[in-house]
Design an enzyme around this catalytic site. Structure first.
Site, PDB file in Angstrom:
ATOM      1  N   GLY A  53      39.078  68.517  29.228  1.00 50.84           N
ATOM      2  CA  GLY A  53      39.168  69.054  30.584  1.00 50.84           C
ATOM      3  C   GLY A  53      39.363  70.553  30.508  1.00 50.84           C
ATOM      4  O   GLY A  53      39.776  71.071  29.464  1.00 50.84           O
ATOM      5  N   TYR A  81      41.581  68.389  25.560  1.00 49.08           N
ATOM      6  CA  TYR A  81      42.646  68.417  26.569  1.00 49.08           C
ATOM      7  C   TYR A  81      43.468  67.129  26.514  1.00 49.08           C
ATOM      8  O   TYR A  81      44.681  67.134  26.640  1.00 49.08           O
ATOM      9  CB  TYR A  81      42.028  68.595  27.964  1.00 49.08           C
ATOM     10  CG  TYR A  81      43.032  68.624  29.107  1.00 49.08           C
ATOM     11  CD1 TYR A  81      43.598  69.822  29.534  1.00 49.08           C
ATOM     12  CD2 TYR A  81      43.412  67.449  29.758  1.00 49.08           C
ATOM     13  CE1 TYR A  81      44.523  69.851  30.575  1.00 49.08           C
ATOM     14  CE2 TYR A  81      44.337  67.467  30.799  1.00 49.08           C
ATOM     15  CZ  TYR A  81      44.879  68.674  31.207  1.00 49.08           C
ATOM     16  OH  TYR A  81      45.799  68.697  32.238  1.00 49.08           O
ATOM     17  N   HIS A 170      35.543  67.731  19.696  1.00 49.02           N
ATOM     18  CA  HIS A 170      34.821  66.751  20.524  1.00 49.02           C
ATOM     19  C   HIS A 170      33.970  65.830  19.656  1.00 49.02           C
ATOM     20  O   HIS A 170      32.853  66.190  19.288  1.00 49.02           O
ATOM     21  CB  HIS A 170      33.924  67.485  21.529  1.00 49.02           C
ATOM     22  CG  HIS A 170      34.705  68.157  22.610  1.00 49.02           C
ATOM     23  ND1 HIS A 170      35.056  67.523  23.785  1.00 49.02           N
ATOM     24  CD2 HIS A 170      35.244  69.398  22.676  1.00 49.02           C
ATOM     25  CE1 HIS A 170      35.762  68.340  24.540  1.00 49.02           C
ATOM     26  NE2 HIS A 170      35.896  69.489  23.891  1.00 49.02           N
ATOM     27  N   GLU A 172      32.397  63.306  20.539  1.00 51.90           N
ATOM     28  CA  GLU A 172      31.281  62.737  21.310  1.00 51.90           C
ATOM     29  C   GLU A 172      30.025  63.596  21.272  1.00 51.90           C
ATOM     30  O   GLU A 172      28.941  63.114  21.571  1.00 51.90           O
ATOM     31  CB  GLU A 172      31.712  62.499  22.769  1.00 51.90           C
ATOM     32  CG  GLU A 172      31.951  63.742  23.618  1.00 51.90           C
ATOM     33  CD  GLU A 172      33.333  64.373  23.447  1.00 51.90           C
ATOM     34  OE1 GLU A 172      34.003  64.070  22.437  1.00 51.90           O
ATOM     35  OE2 GLU A 172      33.730  65.171  24.300  1.00 51.90           O
ATOM     36  N   SER A 224      10.877  51.401  45.455  1.00 51.14           N
ATOM     37  CA  SER A 224       9.926  52.515  45.379  1.00 51.14           C
ATOM     38  C   SER A 224       8.940  52.322  44.230  1.00 51.14           C
ATOM     39  O   SER A 224       7.926  52.994  44.166  1.00 51.14           O
ATOM     40  CB  SER A 224      10.689  53.823  45.183  1.00 51.14           C
ATOM     41  OG  SER A 224      11.237  53.857  43.878  1.00 51.14           O
ATOM     42  N   VAL A 227      12.041  53.344  38.230  1.00 49.65           N
ATOM     43  CA  VAL A 227      12.797  52.502  37.298  1.00 49.65           C
ATOM     44  C   VAL A 227      14.037  51.901  37.963  1.00 49.65           C
ATOM     45  O   VAL A 227      14.276  50.691  37.897  1.00 49.65           O
ATOM     46  CB  VAL A 227      13.237  53.334  36.059  1.00 49.65           C
ATOM     47  CG1 VAL A 227      14.057  52.487  35.112  1.00 49.65           C
ATOM     48  CG2 VAL A 227      12.030  53.913  35.355  1.00 49.65           C
ATOM     49  N   SER A 230      13.413  49.324  40.765  1.00 47.98           N
ATOM     50  CA  SER A 230      12.757  48.132  40.212  1.00 47.98           C
ATOM     51  C   SER A 230      13.756  47.251  39.457  1.00 47.98           C
ATOM     52  O   SER A 230      13.751  46.031  39.607  1.00 47.98           O
ATOM     53  CB  SER A 230      11.632  48.522  39.259  1.00 47.98           C
ATOM     54  OG  SER A 230      10.625  49.199  39.954  1.00 47.98           O
ATOM     55  N   LYS A 367      21.022  55.654  32.416  1.00 45.94           N
ATOM     56  CA  LYS A 367      19.572  55.466  32.569  1.00 45.94           C
ATOM     57  C   LYS A 367      18.960  54.604  31.452  1.00 45.94           C
ATOM     58  O   LYS A 367      18.190  53.686  31.735  1.00 45.94           O
ATOM     59  CB  LYS A 367      18.877  56.836  32.592  1.00 45.94           C
ATOM     60  CG  LYS A 367      17.421  56.768  33.005  1.00 45.94           C
ATOM     61  CD  LYS A 367      17.299  56.728  34.499  1.00 45.94           C
ATOM     62  CE  LYS A 367      15.889  56.669  34.982  1.00 45.94           C
ATOM     63  NZ  LYS A 367      15.826  56.797  36.444  1.00 45.94           N
TER      64      LYS A 367
END
Ligand code: XMP
Length: 511
Positions: A53, A81, A170, A172, A224, A227, A230, A367
């Protein structure tokens, strides 16, 4: 189900932490630090991660967490943080770095203590990604120092007896070597996670939950063909098929065969599929309009009107379904308390349709997970791995005023471009590509005759986030093939140009 709780303190990489945990096959959710403690406990996590953070833990106004969390007997990993907050709350001392040597930013050579569970089985030295201006002057009682850099003796700390770990870097981000392995070690060795969560499990749980929530109610979804909508439709179809109505509005500005493809993909489910052929009314409203924003507004408004008419035919709607995905949820900062967000492709919809509740079956998925779920549900690959296609469709790829002839011309040219790109394998490498019909006409010669026809532009980009993009270097031979085919096969186009501008300064779409 084994779950990891990620408490969000506002860092820029927080979504990445969640993605990494899920890549390790453990389900996790990100909750804002303002979430009441009782709710965090009710989530029943097997492990907790405090994110990074931008604040300093020693300020009264800074994000924090109720120290009672340390009494739950659940392992905790603090990142940046989050590490400093853990130290601060457990009796250590965190202070602003006085000089540059204690303030670390960027890639930093770090030495790890292999005896610590977090670093078990990993090389003892490697690059870690730092981004902190504060440092721990004193670590809390019971904590050992488990990693160090040239500037900092306590890059990582651990109280293994209680299962508390902190790293100032970090893990990640991809710049940190073996960062994912450190996260996996935390999950496996500290939290004793079995790391067996799969999208198949998620699918079954999601279907059961949807059935429970929807009961005998009916659901309406604007499909629509993108992706997200659907996959949302397929999941709902699997859960409550006969109670689901999908409305697919064909505004006449779709790509070649798009409507048929979408309809075919959903044929295997027992649901109400309404395909509205609204080409004439959209083209009528768009006639003579060449200003991009007006095109967008007209299409958005007309879309809502068509959708509303269809909804009225259905009668009472209990649930309006939307394909909102996790990054939208995290970015809105809404966490569990959903701000109802209208989807960008069908802007403003909820205000116009009378319904009782919103259902967003993908709101916990990233996604690529949405795509994976789509495959799991048996959606065809061309729908699941589809490129983004703007809601206003070809309307914003026809520069100037729109006519049916121009739309047909562009549809054919775009199809040829996409077909050749896929044949050359470029579809796997590039993030988005399409054709644009310009409003420039020029003189050409074909056979023995003079032509005065349109110029078509080809656009292809690589991008990771669609906020910036680079124009794609595609082979000249491929461009040559596409150009040759289009001028030969599409009547009305006699010149092809390739767009070599990046974003910025250009945008991906031309309008
Ligand atoms: P730009 O042109 O802004 O596009 O660089 C960035 C990404 O957004 C897509 N795009 C849209 N998507 N409705 C949408 O749903 C729209 O009105 C719209 N305009 C642009 C574009 O295709 C690209 O992927």
């Amino acid at each position: 189900m084994e779950k990891i709780l990620i408490i969000d303190f506002g860092g820029q990489y927080n979504q990445l932490i969640a993605r990494r945990v899920r890549e390790c096959n453990v389900y996790c959710e990100v909750k804002p630090w303002t979430t009441p403690l009782a709710q965090l406990k009710a989530f029943d996590p097997i492990g907790i991660i405090f994110t990074g953070g931008p604040d300093s833990v020693y300020l009264d106004s800074s994000p924090t967490v109720d120290p009672e969390i340390f009494t739950w007997g659940v392992p905790i990993l603090g990142v940046c943080y989050g590490c400093q907050l853990m130290a601060h709350l457990l009796g250590g001392q965190v202070v602003p770095a006085q000089d540059d040597s204690a303030r670390e930013y960027g890639k930093t050579l770090t030495h790890y203590d292999a005896g610590c569970k977090l670093f078990q089985g990993l090389p003892q030295e490697g690059v870690s990604w730092m981004s902190h201006g504060d440092y721990m002057a004193r670590v809390p009682d019971g904590f050992a120092l488990t990693a160090r850099s040239a500037a900092c003796p306590n890059v990582a700390i651990a109280d293994e007896a209680r299962g508390f770990y902190g790293v100032q870097f970090h893990p990640e981000v991809s710049h940190t070597e073996h960062g994912v392995d450190m996260i996996r070690n935390f999950l496996r060795l500290a939290c004793r996670a079995s790391c067996g969560w799969t999208m198949g499990d998620y699918k079954n749980t999601a279907i059961a939950r949807l059935r429970e929530r929807i009961g005998g109610g009916n659901v309406l979804l604007a499909l629509s063909g993108g992706v997200d909508s659907s996959v949302a439709a397929a999941l709902l179809a699997e859960a409550v098929g006969p109670q689901l109505t999908c409305v697919f509005v064909d505004h006449g500005l779709m790509r070649l065969n798009e409507g048929d493809e979408v309809e075919r993909a959903f044929a295997k489910w027992d649901l109400n599929f309404v395909r509205v052929d609204a080409e004439t009314r959209f083209l009528l409203r768009l006639a003579g309009v060449d200003e991009p924003e007006r095109k967008r507004k007209i299409i958005g408004g007309e879309f809502i009107r068509v959708f509303e008419e269809e909804a009225k035919k259905i009668g009472r709607v209990d649930f309006l379904a939307q394909g909102t995905i996790y990054p939208d949820v995290i970015e809105s900062g809404a966490g569990e308390a959903a701000v109802i967000k209208s989807h960008h492709n069908v802007g403003g919809l909820p205000d116009y349709v009378d319904f009782k509740e919103i259902v967003e079956p993908l709101r916990m998925l990233f996604k690529d997970e949405v795509r994976q779920l789509g495959r799991e549900l048996g959606l065809p690959e061309y729908l699941v791995s589809r490129q983004p296609f703007p809601g206003p469709g070809l309307a914003i790829r026809i520069i100037g005023d729109i006519t049916k002839e121009k739309a047909d011309m562009l549809r054919q040219a775009d199809f040829i471009f996409r077909e050749e790109m896929a044949r050359a394998g470029e579809d796997k490498r590039l993030n988005q590509y399409f054709a644009v019909l310009t409003n420039t006409r020029s003189v050409g010669v074909m056979g023995d005759g003079r032509t005065y026809d349109y110029t078509l532009a080809l656009r292809a980009v690589t991008t990771s986030d669609f906020m910036t993009a680079d124009w794609a270097r595609i082979p000249y031979e491929l461009l040559d093939r596409v150009s040759g085919r289009i001028v030969n096969e599409v009547k009305g186009i006699n010149r092809i140009v390739y767009d070599i501008t990046s974003k910025p300064p250009a945008t991906i779409e031309w309008e």
